[in-house]
Design a protein around this motif. Sequence first.
Motif, PDB file in Angstrom:
ATOM      1  N   ILE A 179      85.888  35.084  58.717  1.00 36.85           N
ATOM      2  CA  ILE A 179      84.658  34.716  59.740  1.00 36.85           C
ATOM      3  C   ILE A 179      84.085  33.027  59.484  1.00 36.85           C
ATOM      4  O   ILE A 179      83.621  32.399  60.313  1.00 36.85           O
ATOM      5  CB  ILE A 179      83.605  35.703  59.441  1.00 36.85           C
ATOM      6  CG1 ILE A 179      83.898  37.033  59.585  1.00 36.85           C
ATOM      7  CG2 ILE A 179      82.256  35.126  59.841  1.00 36.85           C
ATOM      8  CD1 ILE A 179      83.061  38.035  59.052  1.00 36.85           C
ATOM      9  N   GLY A 180      84.390  32.692  58.046  1.00 40.04           N
ATOM     10  CA  GLY A 180      83.988  31.257  57.709  1.00 40.04           C
ATOM     11  C   GLY A 180      85.072  30.392  57.881  1.00 40.04           C
ATOM     12  O   GLY A 180      84.729  29.276  57.195  1.00 40.04           O
ATOM     13  N   SER A 181      85.956  30.741  58.513  1.00 38.65           N
ATOM     14  CA  SER A 181      86.997  29.691  58.573  1.00 38.65           C
ATOM     15  C   SER A 181      87.070  29.060  60.028  1.00 38.65           C
ATOM     16  O   SER A 181      87.452  29.812  61.139  1.00 38.65           O
ATOM     17  CB  SER A 181      88.439  30.356  58.367  1.00 38.65           C
ATOM     18  OG  SER A 181      88.604  30.823  57.120  1.00 38.65           O
ATOM     19  N   PRO A 182      86.687  27.898  60.267  1.00 44.56           N
ATOM     20  CA  PRO A 182      86.458  27.252  61.488  1.00 44.56           C
ATOM     21  C   PRO A 182      88.022  27.134  62.136  1.00 44.56           C
ATOM     22  O   PRO A 182      88.136  26.908  63.440  1.00 44.56           O
ATOM     23  CB  PRO A 182      85.859  26.235  61.422  1.00 44.56           C
ATOM     24  CG  PRO A 182      85.779  25.811  59.763  1.00 44.56           C
ATOM     25  CD  PRO A 182      86.076  26.956  59.466  1.00 44.56           C
ATOM     26  N   THR A 183      88.906  26.803  61.315  1.00 40.54           N
ATOM     27  CA  THR A 183      90.385  26.591  61.705  1.00 40.54           C
ATOM     28  C   THR A 183      91.111  28.019  61.936  1.00 40.54           C
ATOM     29  O   THR A 183      90.797  28.800  60.729  1.00 40.54           O
ATOM     30  CB  THR A 183      91.199  25.554  61.040  1.00 40.54           C
ATOM     31  OG1 THR A 183      91.355  26.241  59.571  1.00 40.54           O
ATOM     32  CG2 THR A 183      90.352  24.112  61.010  1.00 40.54           C
ATOM     33  N   ALA A 184      92.084  27.990  62.827  1.00 49.83           N
ATOM     34  CA  ALA A 184      92.861  29.181  63.270  1.00 49.83           C
ATOM     35  C   ALA A 184      94.419  28.741  62.963  1.00 49.83           C
ATOM     36  O   ALA A 184      94.545  27.780  63.846  1.00 49.83           O
ATOM     37  CB  ALA A 184      92.488  30.005  64.425  1.00 49.83           C
ATOM     38  N   VAL A 185      95.279  29.316  62.710  1.00 53.69           N
ATOM     39  CA  VAL A 185      96.563  29.195  62.661  1.00 53.69           C
ATOM     40  C   VAL A 185      97.265  29.849  64.017  1.00 53.69           C
ATOM     41  O   VAL A 185      97.001  31.232  63.952  1.00 53.69           O
ATOM     42  CB  VAL A 185      97.673  29.881  61.544  1.00 53.69           C
ATOM     43  CG1 VAL A 185      98.676  29.360  61.732  1.00 53.69           C
ATOM     44  CG2 VAL A 185      96.782  29.161  60.346  1.00 53.69           C
ATOM     45  N   GLU A 186      97.752  29.182  64.764  1.00 55.60           N
ATOM     46  CA  GLU A 186      98.218  29.879  66.070  1.00 55.60           C
ATOM     47  C   GLU A 186      99.424  30.605  65.858  1.00 55.60           C
ATOM     48  O   GLU A 186      99.391  31.813  66.220  1.00 55.60           O
ATOM     49  CB  GLU A 186      98.423  28.592  66.982  1.00 55.60           C
ATOM     50  CG  GLU A 186      99.100  29.309  68.481  1.00 55.60           C
ATOM     51  CD  GLU A 186      99.492  28.278  69.428  1.00 55.60           C
ATOM     52  OE1 GLU A 186     100.214  28.523  70.371  1.00 55.60           O
ATOM     53  OE2 GLU A 186      98.730  27.074  69.060  1.00 55.60           O
ATOM     54  N   ARG A 187     100.401  30.289  65.074  1.00 53.84           N
ATOM     55  CA  ARG A 187     101.456  31.051  64.639  1.00 53.84           C
ATOM     56  C   ARG A 187     102.200  30.706  63.378  1.00 53.84           C
ATOM     57  O   ARG A 187     102.000  29.624  62.782  1.00 53.84           O
ATOM     58  CB  ARG A 187     102.584  30.865  65.641  1.00 53.84           C
ATOM     59  CG  ARG A 187     103.727  31.651  65.331  1.00 53.84           C
ATOM     60  CD  ARG A 187     104.776  31.454  66.576  1.00 53.84           C
ATOM     61  NE  ARG A 187     105.892  32.161  66.486  1.00 53.84           N
ATOM     62  CZ  ARG A 187     107.173  31.701  66.134  1.00 53.84           C
ATOM     63  NH1 ARG A 187     107.237  30.332  66.183  1.00 53.84           N
ATOM     64  NH2 ARG A 187     108.235  32.405  65.995  1.00 53.84           N
TER      65      ARG A 187
END
Length: 262
Positions: free
Chosen positions: A220-228
Amino acid sequence: MKIIVCIKQVPDSASIEVDPEKGTLKRTGHNSKTNPYDLFALEAALRIREKAGGIVTALTMGPKQAEEMMRDAYMMGVDEAVILSDPKFAGSDVLATSYTLFQGIRSLGGADLIICGKQTTDGDTAQIGPAIAEHLGIPHVAWVNSIEDISGEAITVLQKTGSCIQQSQMKYPCLITVEKDIFVPRLPSYKLGLATAKRSVRFLSCDALPDKNMSCFGLIGSPTAVERMFPPEVSDVREYIHGTPAEKSDRMFELLKKRKLI
């Protein structure tokens, strides 16, 4: 002097599993080790303690199995070990991880000096240390090559960059991240292992932290996301190129172009 060393447990090999839904590493149930760069941070802290006195605390965020890493830290000579462990922390990116460690440091009453390895072998961002310092609002120097002087009020360190050598002096509290050539890490001591076998490792959950706002922790507190995310593919296919240097380079160009790598 109160010193906190932030360390991390990382996968011991490329044979890892990835959560297909969250796109994060599965950190439990696999062989793990102390992040190699953090061993230099531990050694730096122990040498500073030998010179200036004080207490060295090892701090990490991770699952319960991180206790094994903390036992190794005890065998190297740290005085205390604290693990921030809670399912709510899972899936943290750099910002959420650094915020959680920042909260952990606050819950421990702060420190005069915080030391981190320059980066981890699983993330390689080299951002956690500086991010912690920004959360704390304290000065920091990254990629320190040597510690020039330690006094009761300040520390003087040296950085070697590609174009210059920089010497910095910071008053406490402050944070440094250290390079791998700063010291040679000592080996875990069997004697210390026996002496610390019954010493407890302290676990802190999210509820024990000063800030319990869940918008700052975990996924929830992570603004970056790993696509794969995926483990390296293992392949036994090899092609050997023979001929003159010119023939080899032409053949290499053809292969790379065929595979759309150039």
